[in-house]
Design a protein around this motif. Structure first.
Motif, PDB file in Angstrom:
ATOM      1  N   LYS A 122     -20.462 -34.846 -21.281  1.00 54.57           N
ATOM      2  CA  LYS A 122     -20.410 -33.495 -21.842  1.00 54.57           C
ATOM      3  C   LYS A 122     -19.901 -32.487 -20.830  1.00 54.57           C
ATOM      4  O   LYS A 122     -19.291 -31.471 -21.197  1.00 54.57           O
ATOM      5  N   ASP A 123     -20.136 -32.730 -19.566  1.00 52.65           N
ATOM      6  CA  ASP A 123     -19.647 -31.822 -18.526  1.00 52.65           C
ATOM      7  C   ASP A 123     -18.166 -32.050 -18.237  1.00 52.65           C
ATOM      8  O   ASP A 123     -17.454 -31.121 -17.849  1.00 52.65           O
ATOM      9  N   VAL A 124     -17.713 -33.284 -18.402  1.00 52.49           N
ATOM     10  CA  VAL A 124     -16.307 -33.594 -18.128  1.00 52.49           C
ATOM     11  C   VAL A 124     -15.422 -33.199 -19.287  1.00 52.49           C
ATOM     12  O   VAL A 124     -14.261 -32.787 -19.101  1.00 52.49           O
ATOM     13  N   LEU A 136     -21.748 -38.156 -17.056  1.00 53.96           N
ATOM     14  CA  LEU A 136     -21.645 -36.721 -17.336  1.00 53.96           C
ATOM     15  C   LEU A 136     -20.544 -36.426 -18.347  1.00 53.96           C
ATOM     16  O   LEU A 136     -19.636 -35.624 -18.106  1.00 53.96           O
ATOM     17  N   ARG A 145     -28.255 -37.086 -10.644  1.00 48.68           N
ATOM     18  CA  ARG A 145     -27.357 -36.676 -11.727  1.00 48.68           C
ATOM     19  C   ARG A 145     -27.397 -35.159 -11.920  1.00 48.68           C
ATOM     20  O   ARG A 145     -26.369 -34.528 -12.172  1.00 48.68           O
ATOM     21  N   GLN A 146     -28.572 -34.614 -11.792  1.00 51.70           N
ATOM     22  CA  GLN A 146     -28.688 -33.157 -11.938  1.00 51.70           C
ATOM     23  C   GLN A 146     -27.899 -32.438 -10.850  1.00 51.70           C
ATOM     24  O   GLN A 146     -27.196 -31.450 -11.117  1.00 51.70           O
ATOM     25  N   THR A 194     -14.730 -39.181 -23.537  1.00 56.48           N
ATOM     26  CA  THR A 194     -15.253 -37.812 -23.500  1.00 56.48           C
ATOM     27  C   THR A 194     -14.623 -36.930 -24.568  1.00 56.48           C
ATOM     28  O   THR A 194     -15.006 -35.754 -24.697  1.00 56.48           O
ATOM     29  N   TRP A 210     -25.236 -33.597  -9.161  1.00 59.40           N
ATOM     30  CA  TRP A 210     -23.783 -33.730  -9.346  1.00 59.40           C
ATOM     31  C   TRP A 210     -23.303 -32.959 -10.567  1.00 59.40           C
ATOM     32  O   TRP A 210     -22.160 -32.510 -10.598  1.00 59.40           O
ATOM     33  N   ARG A 211     -24.174 -32.802 -11.549  1.00 56.48           N
ATOM     34  CA  ARG A 211     -23.779 -31.976 -12.707  1.00 56.48           C
ATOM     35  C   ARG A 211     -23.555 -30.528 -12.262  1.00 56.48           C
ATOM     36  O   ARG A 211     -22.610 -29.873 -12.713  1.00 56.48           O
ATOM     37  N   GLN A 212     -24.401 -30.043 -11.383  1.00 55.39           N
ATOM     38  CA  GLN A 212     -24.266 -28.678 -10.907  1.00 55.39           C
ATOM     39  C   GLN A 212     -23.104 -28.509  -9.932  1.00 55.39           C
ATOM     40  O   GLN A 212     -22.569 -27.422  -9.778  1.00 55.39           O
ATOM     41  N   LEU A 227     -20.191 -30.474 -10.028  1.00 56.91           N
ATOM     42  CA  LEU A 227     -19.152 -31.361 -10.531  1.00 56.91           C
ATOM     43  C   LEU A 227     -17.763 -31.006 -10.007  1.00 56.91           C
ATOM     44  O   LEU A 227     -17.016 -31.908  -9.587  1.00 56.91           O
ATOM     45  N   SER A 250      -8.967 -28.569 -15.981  1.00 58.65           N
ATOM     46  CA  SER A 250      -9.207 -28.665 -14.547  1.00 58.65           C
ATOM     47  C   SER A 250      -7.984 -29.254 -13.846  1.00 58.65           C
ATOM     48  O   SER A 250      -7.545 -30.366 -14.174  1.00 58.65           O
TER      49      SER A 250
END
Length: 1894
Positions: A193-195, A191, A144-145, A243, A147-149, A151, A206
């Protein structure tokens, strides 16, 4: 194979280091994990690797990163390849976490490197990559870390992949698109919060995500064909909504999505993302379901419950947007019922979650009592409560529970005291018929809220209705659940209120429920008894243990049903409490249960012995003893279910023996058992298993019947499965414990448990030659699964030669046995064995694969047979038919896992391709040859004829082939014979069976080799040209074949073939079935010169196979295309002139449609097209073309079965289908309009008088099969009422009758009384008011139909029907002669018969007087000869007679009973026949006085009836009624004897003369013989010896095996009726003159106990049972009747005890030991003649001469031993010895000569399966043992017998030698250690102790 490469590198790196052993062990486990296919194996190896990893962790912490990296990379590589299994991935994640302790940065770096390789710019992710993305997102924090970086890159890859998938559509069944959307869903979920900034922020918007959103909408809107993919897209969209930083933003986006389907194309604004709305490709309604289900699945509650901006009245998504969508979905009739009701249940779940928020938003009730929301919701649930779609009922159940829970919470929250919803729902439940399953769902939901007492008070018939449901399988679970909820609620209320003791609770329970449980457990219906015990009894004892005493007291009787119920209570008690101590009396009762005739009682008692709540509880000595007594007596039971349940029970006992023995060996036995008891327990367990093994093996002799062999194989399977150390990775249950080797070693040290010995192997090999598939397949399975991996080489060679011979047999069973032999040899051989076999094409032996080598051999055999067939088909059919080789190829290629594995080996692909192509080419040529031969076409032109030949054409073609085979000069002498010659049958069998096998072979090959699971690198084993060739073979068979068996087999194969092609990723392969479908549709509609549907059963199947091959999850475009084309073609107008000899295209279309509807593979998919098909069928019924009408009625019948399902069980003559008319119309509203339209047209007034409506009767038939619904004001069934009532005036009787039946489901139960009153008022009150007799008759039929339903279970009371009765009383003239129509009078009387308790006494007397006057005048008219015949008068008089009989039985009035007897004595045949049929139907059983009076009347008139002989049918009914009335021996009285008035002997003589000299037919002969036996049973004195002799001779004549079943049954029943009365005086030497007759009767009973018909055996066992009774003992109902083999034992005991000294006893028993010539049997085997197609059937396939001889041997020996020296018994034995002894000795010496050298190779293995030889040898051994015992007992006087020349000891030694030789060759069972015959076991025994645990 990156993991394998990393493993090799890792092993090399650590090879010389200190951690090397542990690391290498871990790597070995990981490799085994990767190479295993079974889940259990994978888990086992992975768990071992995890344990090793924990041991490595400390050592790795001391090393540096460089030393740790190789192992870490290796485990990560395995983890990357395990992403398809969540559990495996999690374990590997634990491993890498454990290895990286202290080196987390290194692990993160390696994970980044690994995952970065997946996300390269612009590339499409493969399915494996997508699984890795999803799994690392879901289960790995480092993943997960990463893919967060990364994304943006991940989103770009997902968008590119989804775009590519939607453009390419790889395959209909592909999961590629599904995996992409799953990855998107997990990104949004993991994810958020990132999306969120990418969607909802202007600055962070995006473009990639915007593109991905558009693609998801395309999927939801139908761009993806897969339904699951579309539904997942809806969930992904909803997860994206979650989200949203503000709930209002998310709600706005959802609202916009829901508005899209109605808005069409345009732009969609989703947060800050703007996308083009894609067009709906095919508006199937699924897009609405996708959005609705997605929102309900995962959308946050604050989004669903927040107030929507711009909408009035505080609207929110959940109530104002989603709920209307759910309601709309459930109303649409699409192929997605399951998901629609899943959405409904989800909506209620979300409503339950968000109640607080919704109350806060609205400030009031959500489900207010009068709110539209509550009404719509309840209506939705009720309308769909009866939906038959699988899985929907669970959603409806949960929805009712949620609805009531929400309603309850709201009432609590708002403090509402009035809660009317509960009462309304309960009233609706009560108003529904008990047959409707859906009523029990809301009932269960209501009980916790209303309380049990209130529910039971409102529904007093509930216990009886639950009992009725328990007798119907599909209603049983619902009824059991209702019972449990009610009892649980009652217990809770009693405990809360009274706080009484458990005994008091049990007493309270008994007041309400004990009668129900007692009636269920004592029911004669097996299903009701079983369901009551399984679903109610055990649960009750567990819930209320104190009820055990009440139940035990309830079932203390001695009848069969009480015994069964008693055993059920004990078994349930044992399952709850564990061990069950039983006293001596209880053990005696249990022994009686084990020996009773009723299978259910025996099985229940066996289950009690074998079951235990703990598997390690040992069997007691009593249990083992009873099992040893029980099992040998039950091996030949002919009930399949009994055998299966017997195996299951014995398996439980074996598991207990095994687990308790292992616990003893491990020292974990119960503390109360000492060392001595432990050793005894181990010895008992080992001994019992060894005994059971030997019993099973001995019962596998070919001389045993099918039943014994099947039971023995099942028991052997249980032994091998339980007590061997054979671990099967593909099995989830039944695996042996890991410590099994300890117990095996213990047993083998004591010389036991040699499971795989040579005799056992030979016994199973003999089963491979059996004539039945079940025996062959089960034996082969046991050999393959449990026995050593290879056969000994001599056995393999002999088996192979036998298989070669049997493959060439024309008999289908022998050829199939050869194919099983071939498959078994392949599975039990290795490369060394293969080299020793004489395979065709010796070059093939160099092939590395055994399967390939074997297949090559079989293909050569097939080609050689084809070559012979081309030259002379007759010779080929007789000596080398091809079906055996084809079947062997099918089994070896498709059923051997090793062959499938070798096909995937890259180095063998080319060899397999060549072989398979050659195989398909060969079977194509064979198909053309065989089908062409039947059309007299054997050249290329054979392929051109599309239609199958007629029977005449086939006959001519076969005749030509026979002439060619025999020679031109030999012509048939009887060419016009109606019977097929053996040559005809040979050719037909060869053709049809070969064609069937070809279809199965090709279909199985396609299914195996076109599987998407095969690795791509293997390459196509069946190239495109080969598949096209196979397609043409299927077409040729289905279009030109007439034999349904061949068509059916080919259809199974073609369905698999089409499914494999349609689900393959190659578009060219997908196109093949589509092209065939189009060709078929074109041929169907085009002109033709012959018929192709009526003359070729396969043509409609062609369409069914293709459309059945479509994946169920897809939209089924081929099915839609096919049905629409057929509907269009069938609706085309008929031409003006058509040829009656040819099928019209319209007729063909109807035939194909009905085939599609009946197709089991399509399931409910055709229901989408039910309405147009039903309309078409109804129109077709009115066609002027007969063929069209015939096809239409078949289509209508198929549609009815599909719409309503198969009928469930019937009870009390009333069908209990569960679908009501209201539910039917709710599911098919358009179809309801079609049916209603047909009714309205039929009842509309016409100007030209009444017209025929051909479709009317069909519509009425459909309606009549439905059930009544609940009383609903706005019911959709209401419009049907008026047309049906109008049809009462129809001039057609059948329409009036069927309209009356169709009226029942239209009228709700609460409305019946009102309609009955209305119909009664419409009847004319006076003769002048009759407008139409048809209308009066129709109204009476309707009243009768409604009353028949209303007066049944839970119907209307007499008080409720009193107003109806008053109206009928006022119209009593309809019963009098003033009403001129007898049918109207009969119908009126039938109505009156349904209301006996509702009329006033005066009217009841009026009915009686009217009938008496009518019947009296009838008799007077008959005497005067002036009776006027009238149409329907016979029906009226019979109805009156039935009414008089029923009233006499109901009232029990002596005057009425005397009137019935008087009617029976009158000469009117109609009345006499009516009374006799009423008696035979058993309707008088409720009144003993009526039966007694009628019986005396029949006896009184018996002599005159026998003398007159006016009519055989009347005489048969007369005798049958007499036997029925005296079916109970206790019913005969002194009065009955006096009624005969001395005519008993005369009647007996007339009956015996009828049996002896006349030929009255089997039915009358049956009744005559039984009636004679009834009279003889009550008149058997010294003066009747001649009659007894004649009776005995008649019985012997009827009991011959070659006679008809009915005559044998007559003999057995007569034996039971009179046998005990004849035998009793001869017992204890009271009347020695009767002893010869007694011995003949006992011999006859022994013979009948071997009969192949179960009923005959049961009657004979009844005779044996009655002989056990003492003369003064009262007969008991059922429990004294013992099982057949127990009866045989009791007869043998009787002979020993009572007649042992009589000289004829010895000789009479010897009659049952046949004299068989061993030499002739062996010579026949040696001759090895060619097998003919048919062999003569045995007259009695159930009889087992060898088994019976072995049972008689100890009896004969005891007769000799207990007889004094010089007695007549010894003289008889000496005579027998002189006549038989020399021949026995010669046969023994011949056997010694034959088998001492070893049998010849060509027939040795064949002898192993020869039943005749085994029987002859077994009987020879018995006779030899008997000779030895006679020599021993008689001493020196017998040794001088001429031709013997040896004594007892020398003969025994010779016998042991011969028996040992036969054992070596599998021709005799292994002798016991003492090698002496067993003593006759007692029938029943009791334990010596006073108490024993069971």
């Amino acid at each position: 194979m990156g993991a394998e490469r990393e493993a090799r590198a890792c092993a090399a790196f650590y090879g010389s280091r200190g951690l090397a052993p542990t690391v290498l062990s871990c790597l070995r486990c990981l490799r085994h994990f990767a190479g295993s296919t079974a889940k259990r194996c994978k888990e086992k190896h992975l768990e071992e690797a995890l344990q090793l990893t924990r041991a490595l962790s400390e050592g790795l912490q001391a090393l540096g990163e460089a030393e740790t990296r190789p192992l870490l990379c290796c485990v990560l590589a395995f983890q990357m390849e395990a992403t398809s299994s969540c559990s495996s991935f999690q374990k590997l994640e634990q491993m890498v976490t454990q290895l990286a302790v202290g080196k987390e940065a290194l692990l993160a770096q390696e994970v980044d490197t690994l995952l970065s390789g997946l996300a390269l710019q612009g590339e499409v992710l493969s399915p494996e990559d997508l699984q890795s993305v999803s799994m690392f997102l879901e289960e790995s924090s480092l993943g997960r870390q990463h893919w967060r970086q990364n994304l943006p890159l991940l989103l770009q890859r997902l968008a590119s992949t989804l775009h590519w998938v939607l453009q390419g559509q790889p395959t209909p069944g592909s999961t590629w698109g599904y995996l992409v959307i799953k990855a998107c869903l997990q990104v949004f979920q993991v994810l958020p919060k990132d999306v969120a900034p990418l969607v909802w922020s202007t600055s962070g918007k995006s473009e990639t995500l915007q593109s991905l959103l558009g693609l998801l909408l395309e999927v939801a809107w139908g761009k993806a064909l897969n339904k699951d993919t579309r539904l997942l897209a809806g969930t992904a969209l909803s997860m994206l909504v979650n989200t949203a930083p503000q709930p209002q933003h998310g709600a706005s986006a959802v609202l916009t999505l829901f508005q899209l389907p109605n808005r069409g194309t345009g732009e969609l604004k989703f947060g800050e993302l703007v996308v083009e709305v894609p067009p709906v490709l095919e508006p199937d309604g699924l897009e609405k379901l996708v959005l609705t289900r997605g929102v309900l699945t995962c959308c946050k509650m604050d989004i669903l419950s927040c107030q929507l901006e711009g909408l009035p009245n505080k609207a929110c998504l959940l109530l104002d947007v989603v709920f209307p969508a759910v309601c709309a979905l459930t109303r649409e009739q699409k192929d997605c019922h399951y998901y629609c009701f899943q959405a409904c249940a989800l909506w209620l779940q979300r409503l339950r979650e968000g109640l607080a928020a919704l109350w806060h938003l609205t400030g009031t009730h959500v489900l207010a009592q009068d709110s539209e929301l509550l009404q719509e919701l309840t209506q939705l649930l009720w309308n769909n409560a009866e939906t038959p779609v699988e899985g929907v009922s669970e959603f409806i159940h949960s929805s009712f529970r949620l609805l009531l829970e929400i309603y309850h919470l709201e009432c609590q929250h708002f403090q509402d005291q009035e809660r009317p919803l509960y009462q309304q729902m309960l009233q609706r439940v009560v108003s529904m018929p008990w047959q409707i399953k859906a009523r029990y769902v809301p009932l269960c939901a209501i009980v916790p809220y209303m309380g049990s007492q209130q529910v039971l008070d409102a529904y007093p018939d509930l216990p009886q209705h639950l009992l009725s449901c328990l007798s119907t399988n599909h209603l049983c679970p619902a009824a059991a659940e209702a019972y449990k909820i009610l009892v649980r609620q009652q217990c809770s209320e009693w405990r809360d209120g009274q706080r009484g003791t458990e005994e008091a609770l049990a007493e309270q329970w008994a007041l309400r429920w004990l009668p129900l449980l007692s009636q269920g457990l004592c029911s004669p219906l097996p299903i009701l008894q079983s369901n009551s015990a399984n679903h109610l009894l055990t649960w009750t004892l567990r819930q209320l243990p104190a009820t055990q005493a009440l139940l035990a007291a309830q079932f203390g009787g001695q009848d069969t049903m009480s015994l069964r119920a008693w055993v059920s209570v004990l078994k349930a008690q044992k399952s709850v409490a564990g061990a069950l101590p039983l006293g001596e009396e209880a053990l005696e009762r249990l022994s009686r249960c084990l020996g009773t005739r009723e299978e259910g009682v025996r099985l229940a008692a066996l289950g009690l012995l074998c079951c235990s709540p703990n598997t390690n509880q040992p069997l007691s000595g009593t249990e083992v003893r009873l099992l040893r007594e029980f099992l040998p007596l039950n091996l030949n039971c002919d009930s399949s279910s009994f055998r299966q349940l017997l195996q299951a029970a014995v398996r439980k006992a074996l598991v207990r023996l095994r687990d308790s023995s292992l616990a003893q060996l491990r020292g974990k036995a119960p503390r109360r058992s000492g060392p001595a008891q432990g050793a005894e327990q181990l010895a008992r367990a080992v001994g019992f298993v060894e005994w059971l093994l030997q019993l099973s093996i001995a019962s596998l002799s070919p001389g045993s019947n099918y039943q014994r062999k099947k039971t023995a194989l099942l028991l052997l399977a249980a032994v091998l499965e339980t007590c061997t150390d054979t671990w099967s990775p593909d099995r989830k249950k039944g695996q042996p414990p890991r410590t099994m080797a300890t117990l095996l070693s213990y047993a083998r040290q004591r010389g036991c448990w040699d499971f795989f010995s040579q005799p056992n192997l030979l016994a199973l090999l003999s089963c491979l030659q059996d004539s039945t598939n079940e025996i062959r397949d089960l034996a082969s399975e046991l050999l393959v699964r449990y026995f050593p991996s290879t056969f000994p080489e001599p056995i393999a060679q002999a088996l192979f030669q036998l298989a070669q011979d049997t493959l060439g047999s024309p008999r289908v069973q022998e050829a199939e046995a050869g194919s099983v032999l071939m498959k078994t040899i392949l599975q039990k051989s290795n490369s060394g064995t293969m080299k020793s076999l004489s395979l065709e094409a010796g070059a093939a032996l160099t092939l590395p694969s055994r399967g390939l080598c074997f297949a090559q051999h079989l293909l050569h055999v097939l080609q050689a047979q084809y070559k012979v067939a081309r030259q002379d088909l007759l010779r080929a059919a007789a000596t080398a038919p091809m079906h055996g080789a084809i079947a062997a190829l099918r089994r070896c290629l498709l059923q051997v896992p090793e062959v499938a594995v070798s096909m995937q080996a890259a180095e063998l692909v080319q060899s397999w391709q060549e072989l398979l192509t050659c195989l398909v080419t060969t079977v194509r040529d064979i198909t053309s040859l065989l089908l062409g031969a039947l059309q007299s076409q054997q050249g290329p032109g054979a392929d051109e004829q599309a239609a199958a030949p007629s029977f005449a054409e086939m006959g001519n073609a076969i005749g030509s082939l026979i002439m060619l085979g025999k020679g031109q000069g030999q012509e048939e002498e009887e060419s016009d014979s109606v019977l097929l010659s053996e040559e005809h049958s040979l050719i037909l069998t060869c053709c049809w069976v070969s064609v069937k096998e070809i279809g199965l072979l090709l279909g199985g090959l396609a299914e195996l080799l076109l599987s998407p699971a095969l690795p791509a690198e293997v390459g196509p084993l069946l190239p495109l040209p080969t598949l096209q060739m196979a397609t043409r073979v299927f077409q040729e068979i289905l279009l030109r074949c007439r034999h349904w068996g061949a068509v059916e087999g080919c259809s199974m194969g073609f369905t698999k073939f089409c499914a494999a092609l349609l689900n393959h990723p190659d578009l060219e392969l997908q196109a093949i079935p589509r092209a065939v479908l189009e060709q078929g549709l074109e041929a169907l509609g085009g002109p033709r010169s012959s018929s192709i549907t009526r003359r070729a059963a396969g043509f409609p199947m062609l369409f069914l196979c293709i459309v059945s091959g479509e994946a169920p999850a897809q939209a089924r475009p081929l099915l839609t295309r096919c049905i629409q084309t057929l509907l269009s073609l069938a609706a085309t107008a008929l031409p003006q002139d058509w040829d009656q000899t040819l099928d019209l295209p319209q007729v063909c279309a109807l035939h194909v449609l009905q085939t599609l509807v009946r197709g089991a593979g399509l399931g409910g998919a055709v229901l989408c097209h039910a309405t147009p098909m039903m309309a078409l069928a109804l129109r077709g019924l009115g066609s002027p073309c007969w063929a069209m009408r015939n096809a239409a009625i078949q289509l209508f019948s198929a549609l009815t079965s599909r719409l309503l399902g198969q009928p469930w069980s019937h009870r009390d003559g009333c069908p209990s289908e569960g679908l009501s008319l209201h539910a039917f119309l709710g599911q098919h509203p358009k179809l309801g309009a079609v049916l209603l339209g047909e009714l309205k047209v039929a009842t509309a007034p016409t100007s030209g008088g009444p017209r025929l409506h051909p479709g009317l009767h069909a519509v009425l038939t459909l309606l009549a099969q439905l059930q009544p619904g609940a009383d609903i004001a706005s019911s959709s069934s209401a419009p049907f009422l008026e047309p049906l009532l109008g049809l009462a005036e129809s001039p057609i009787y059948a329409v009036r009758a069927m309209a009356a039946k169709a009226l029942v489901p239209v009228v709700a139960p609460p409305q019946r009384c009102r309609l009955l009153l209305q119909l009664a008022q419409q009847l004319p009150a006076a003769p002048g008011q009759i407008r139409s007799h048809n209308a009066v008759h129709g109204h009476l039929l309707q009243i009768q139909a409604l009353l028949s339903c209303a007066t049944g279970t839970g119907g209307l009371s007499a008080e409720a029907l009193h107003p109806v009765a008053l109206q009928l009383e006022a119209r009593g003239w309809l019963l009098t002669p003033a009403q001129r129509c007898p049918l109207v009078r009969a119908a009126f009387l039938q109505v009156l018969a349904l209301l006996p308790a509702s009329f006033s006494p005066g009217f009841a007397q009026y009915i009686h007087d009217t009938i008496s006057t009518e019947l009296g005048s009838l008799l007077q008219g008959a005497k005067s000869g002036c009776a006027e015949p009238q149409v329907g008068s016979a029906v009226l008089h019979q109805t009156m007679a039935h009414f008089v009989c029923s009233e006499a039985a109901r009232l029990g009035d002596s005057e009425r009973i005397a009137a019935v007897c008087s009617l029976l004595q009158q000469p009117n045949p109609d009345i006499q026949l009516a009374i006799l049929t009423w008696v035979i139907a058993g309707e008088g059983g409720s009144c003993n006085e009526v039966e007694k009076a009628l019986g005396l009347t029949l006896l009184e008139s018996l002599q005159s009836v026998l003398q007159e002989r006016r009519d055989k049918e009347f005489l048969r009914l007369y005798l049958e009624a007499l036997l029925h009335l005296y079916r109970d021996p206790l019913s005969w009285s002194q009065e009955a004897s006096s009624k005969l008035q001395g005519s008993s002997r005369s009647c007996l003589e007339m009956l015996l003369h009828m049996v002896e000299a006349e030929c009255p037919g089997p039915d009358l002969l049956f009744q005559a013989l039984c009636a004679a036996s009834l009279l003889l049973a009550h008149q058997c004195g010294d003066e009747d010896a001649a009659l007894v002799e004649r009776w005995c001779a008649a019985l012997e004549e009827c009991s011959r095996s070659a006679g008809s079943e009915l005559l044998r049954l007559a003999a057995a029943r007569s034996l039971q009726l009179a046998g005990p009365s004849v035998l009793q005086p001869s017992l204890r030497a009271a009347r020695p003159s009767l002893v010869p007759v007694t011995l003949r009767l006992i011999n006859m009973a022994i013979h009948l106990l071997q009969d192949e018909e179960r009923e005959v055996r049961h009657e004979a066992s009844g005779f044996a049972s009655l002989l056990q009774q003492s003369p003064g003992e009262l007969l008991q109902d059922g429990c004294i009747f013992v099982q057949d083999n127990v009866g045989l034992q009791s007869l043998l005991e009787l002979l020993l005890g009572e007649f042992g000294e009589h000289p004829e006893t010895f000789n009479s028993l010897l009659q049952h030991i046949p004299v068989l010539d061993v030499r002739s049997v062996v010579e026949e085997l040696e001759a090895n003649k060619a097998a003919s197609l048919y062999k003569e059937d045995e007259p009695n396939v159930f009889a087992e001469p060898a088994v019976l001889a072995q049972q008689l041997l100890p009896v004969l020996v005891q007769l000799l031993e207990q007889a004094p020296t010089g007695s007549p018994v010894h003289a008889s034995a000496l005579q027998w010895l002189e006549a038989t002894g020399p021949g026995v000795l010669r046969d023994l010496q011949y056997c010694k000569h034959c088998w001492s050298q070893g049998p010849a190779a060509r027939w040795g293995m064949k002898a192993l399966g020869c039943a005749k030889l085994h029987t002859a040898l077994a009987v020879l051994l018995v006779r030899a043992w008997l000779v030895a015992q006679v020599l021993r007992v008689l001493g020196e006087g017998a040794t001088t017998t001429p031709g013997l020349g040896c004594g007892s000891q020398e003969l025994e030694q010779e016998l042991e030698l011969v028996q040992g030789l036969l054992v070596q060759h599998g021709l005799a069972p292994v002798p016991k250690q003492d090698n002496a015959p067993e003593e006759l076991a007692p029938l029943l025994g009791t334990d010596s102790s006073r108490h024993a645990a069971v």
